[in-house]
Design an enzyme around this catalytic site. Structure first.
Site, mmCIF file in Angstrom:
data_model
loop_
_atom_site.group_PDB
_atom_site.id
_atom_site.type_symbol
_atom_site.label_atom_id
_atom_site.label_comp_id
_atom_site.label_asym_id
_atom_site.label_seq_id
_atom_site.Cartn_x
_atom_site.Cartn_y
_atom_site.Cartn_z
ATOM 1 N N TYR A 1 -5.371 6.423 21.415
ATOM 2 C CA TYR A 1 -6.709 5.904 20.847
ATOM 3 C C TYR A 1 -6.680 4.514 20.642
ATOM 4 O O TYR A 1 -7.591 3.931 20.101
ATOM 5 C CB TYR A 1 -6.734 6.595 19.371
ATOM 6 C CG TYR A 1 -7.017 8.218 19.650
ATOM 7 C CD1 TYR A 1 -5.934 8.949 20.000
ATOM 8 C CD2 TYR A 1 -8.225 8.584 19.551
ATOM 9 C CE1 TYR A 1 -6.140 10.241 20.217
ATOM 10 C CE2 TYR A 1 -8.582 9.971 19.851
ATOM 11 C CZ TYR A 1 -7.387 10.813 20.371
ATOM 12 O OH TYR A 1 -7.712 12.180 20.625
ATOM 13 N N HIS B 1 -0.581 -0.325 5.847
ATOM 14 C CA HIS B 1 -0.575 0.583 6.824
ATOM 15 C C HIS B 1 0.336 1.634 6.913
ATOM 16 O O HIS B 1 0.856 1.717 7.993
ATOM 17 C CB HIS B 1 -0.797 -0.059 8.086
ATOM 18 C CG HIS B 1 -1.873 -1.278 8.512
ATOM 19 N ND1 HIS B 1 -1.804 -2.134 9.393
ATOM 20 C CD2 HIS B 1 -2.766 -1.578 7.389
ATOM 21 C CE1 HIS B 1 -2.945 -2.952 9.101
ATOM 22 N NE2 HIS B 1 -3.410 -2.580 7.861
ATOM 23 N N GLN C 1 0.555 -1.221 0.098
ATOM 24 C CA GLN C 1 0.024 0.025 -0.082
ATOM 25 C C GLN C 1 0.883 1.196 -0.021
ATOM 26 O O GLN C 1 0.249 2.544 0.194
ATOM 27 C CB GLN C 1 -0.853 -0.195 1.273
ATOM 28 C CG GLN C 1 -1.936 -0.949 1.356
ATOM 29 C CD GLN C 1 -2.481 -1.376 2.792
ATOM 30 O OE1 GLN C 1 -2.058 -0.796 3.599
ATOM 31 N NE2 GLN C 1 -3.305 -2.206 2.747
ATOM 32 N N GLU D 1 -12.837 3.939 12.045
ATOM 33 C CA GLU D 1 -13.278 4.834 13.027
ATOM 34 C C GLU D 1 -13.136 6.608 12.446
ATOM 35 O O GLU D 1 -12.212 6.748 11.738
ATOM 36 C CB GLU D 1 -12.191 4.630 14.336
ATOM 37 C CG GLU D 1 -12.395 3.448 15.179
ATOM 38 C CD GLU D 1 -11.125 3.362 16.265
ATOM 39 O OE1 GLU D 1 -10.400 4.465 16.284
ATOM 40 O OE2 GLU D 1 -11.302 2.438 16.928
ATOM 41 N N TYR E 1 -9.599 -9.720 9.572
ATOM 42 C CA TYR E 1 -10.484 -9.548 8.301
ATOM 43 C C TYR E 1 -10.999 -10.995 8.146
ATOM 44 O O TYR E 1 -12.235 -11.239 7.317
ATOM 45 C CB TYR E 1 -9.932 -8.907 7.069
ATOM 46 C CG TYR E 1 -10.251 -7.612 6.850
ATOM 47 C CD1 TYR E 1 -11.391 -7.328 6.354
ATOM 48 C CD2 TYR E 1 -9.792 -6.360 7.744
ATOM 49 C CE1 TYR E 1 -11.810 -5.863 6.246
ATOM 50 C CE2 TYR E 1 -10.094 -5.406 7.814
ATOM 51 C CZ TYR E 1 -11.185 -5.073 7.050
ATOM 52 O OH TYR E 1 -11.849 -3.665 7.033
#
Ligand code: HEC
Length: 484
Positions: free
Chosen positions: A367, A265, A185, A357, A378
């Site tokens: 958080y 990520h 990614q 979120e 997943y």
């Protein structure tokens, strides 16, 4: 009669010697094995009633659904499952039931799928779509506006492109931009223009910085070992002169031991506020690394816009902590923007399945990832049974099923007066743009205003008051204009 037998047999089968190992079971299999006999394979009901019709006799909150499963209701014929399933597994069943309930509900809704030349109606504003670029872009990731009417677009593969003030995409990318290690990614991700651009000319880029380790990767079919990437998200600024990237300065990068070959990520987005720059470094699959203040991953940063560390950052006095950290406990936030009304920062974050979120980002707070989350893996195996914990922040809202949230923007323009100060969130997997109205840090309205044109990578309002949407698959940029 059939359902009665199921009811009589099931509890017995739970204690039989060949009881399967539920701890490793994916949630759909778990449901099929333990619940479908009474609630139906598609959850639409049997002796146990439907779990997807939106009607909850024993309470609709997640805590209540959880209680229904854990404690059951022997009088009515609902087995108590807390003896066979642990908290984590029960939590994953709650997520699964919610996903199916929302999917069933969505079937009855006509989402706005705009078509060229046609007016799309939404709750407060009607719009038409206009094409900004639909040819020649490959995996566009982010869009930023220059005061002279030009637009900058990143392509994840590593190129920075310019759309001229005349609306034409320049076939030549900007020369000399930093080398990016594009894998998974990662790649060239965010581009942002400094608010003082007109006098200082600064443009910021965030990308996967690193190197390839020769022959350290997996063996291919030809017997040769591939090169292995080592990367982390980094931020630079520079200027664009005569189509060339010049005057580059590093704003943020980290030490080599933190670089990783994980392909997931990376984050990120960049926003400016009062002389500071905020940006995101994703946790790269490192999970608990996001809880560690000595580790750069899974954090949101605040630096002076030239990269210096502000003395009033929350962990400046914490031994070993990285001084640029503003907040921690993040997984993969890819949306970041500032509420023009009061300067509050909001971020959208890719969670695990069922755990995307929206967060209100405040100094020094944790958080929660991966200690608390509303999601599961997943593949349907649980991550944790807990969704809240002392010292960890709750999201403003979260999405089940996951929407794969990407790109976040407070609308500040004048063309859509009824949308002023509303928050727009893009979604890759659900291929939608959502409008959220935020009041007192709570979502008071939520609406899908666009769906199914492509994976939404970014959404941002231009200085011209149009709302721009970057799509992948098909790769294009379009904008929403008010209907005549
Ligand atoms: C032996 C049959 C049976 C099995 C097996 C069973 N249920 Fe139930 N379930 C029921 C019955 C009966 C009710 C109560 C329905 C009512 O109140 O009318 C119920 C109620 C529920 C409720 C509350 C629904 C509401 O409207 O509030 C939930 C949630 C639920 N079941 C989930 C599950 C899950 C998850 C499993 C598997 C782990 C499961 N059930 C397995 C029979 C069953």
């Amino acid at each position: 009669m059939k359902s009665l037998t199921a009811f009589l047999l099931l509890p017995l089968s739970l204690f039989a010697e060949d009881t399967p190992d539920y701890s490793e079971m994916k949630v759909d299999k778990l449901f099929e094995t333990l619940c479908s006999g009474c609630h139906g394979k598609d959850l639409s009901g049997g002796q146990g009633g439907s779990l997807i019709d939106g009607e909850w006799k024993h309470g609709a909150t997640e805590a209540e659904i959880r209680k229904s499963i854990a404690e059951g209701n022997p009088q009515l014929g609902m087995t108590p499952f807390s003896t066979v399933l642990d908290d984590n597994q029960i939590r994953s069943l709650v997520i699964y039931i919610r996903e199916k309930e929302k999917e069933a509900l969505a079937k009855g809704i006509d989402f706005p799928k705009p078509e060229p030349g046609k007016v799309t109606q939404t709750a407060h504003e009607d719009y038409t779509i206009e094409t900004v670029a639909d040819d020649g872009l490959k995996l566009p990731w982010a869009l930023a506006f220059l005061p002279d009417g030009r637009k900058l677009v990143t392509e994840r593969g590593g190129q920075l492109r310019i759309i001229g003030a005349d609306g034409k995409l320049d076939p030549q990318p900007v020369k000399g931009t930093p080398e990016v290690i594009a894998h998974g990614q990662g790649g060239l991700l965010e581009v942002a223009v400094h608010p003082g651009y007109e006098s200082n000319g600064w443009v910021y880029l965030a990308f996967s910085d690193g190197w390839w380790e020769k022959g350290a990767g997996k063996e291919g079919k030809d017997g040769k070992k591939a090169d292995k990437p080592q990367t982390i998200t980094a931020v630079v600024r520079g200027r664009i002169k005569d189509h060339e990237w010049v005057d580059q300065e590093w704003i943020w990068k980290t030490d080599k031991p933190f670089y990783t070959d994980a392909g997931v990520h990376f984050g990120t987005r960049i926003v400016f506020n009062k002389g500071y720059v905020y940006f995101i470094v994703g946790e790269r699959g490192g999970m608990m690394e996001s809880q560690d203040l000595n580790n750069p991953k899974g954090k949101i940063y605040r630096l002076f816009d030239d990269g210096r560390e502000p003395e009033d950052n929350p962990f400046v006095g914490t031994e070993g902590a990285i001084k640029g950290i503003w907040t921690y406990g993040h997984r993969n936030p890819q949306g970041l923007d500032i509420d023009p009304r009061d300067g509050s920062i909001y971020s959208t974050e890719h969670g695990p399945r069922g755990g995307d979120e929206l967060n209100w980002i405040r100094k020094g707070l944790n958080y929660g990832w991966p200690v608390i989350t509303y999601g599961m893996n997943y593949n349907g195996t649980p991550i944790t049974g807990i969704t809240e914990k002392e010292g960890m922040e709750q999201p403003v809202t979260y999405w089940v099923p996951s929407i794969a949230t990407c790109g976040l923007d407070f609308y500040t323009g004048d063309r859509f007066p009824e949308w002023k100060n509303d928050l727009f969130a893009g979604a890759l997997a659900q291929k939608e743009v959502r409008r959220l109205r935020i009041k007192d840090h709570k979502v008071v309205e939520e609406e899908v205003i666009l769906k199914d044109l492509g994976r939404v990578r970014d959404v941002t309002d231009g200085p011209d008051g149009y709302l721009y949407v970057i799509l992948n698959d098909p790769d294009s940029i379009l904008r929403l204009a008010p209907a005549e």
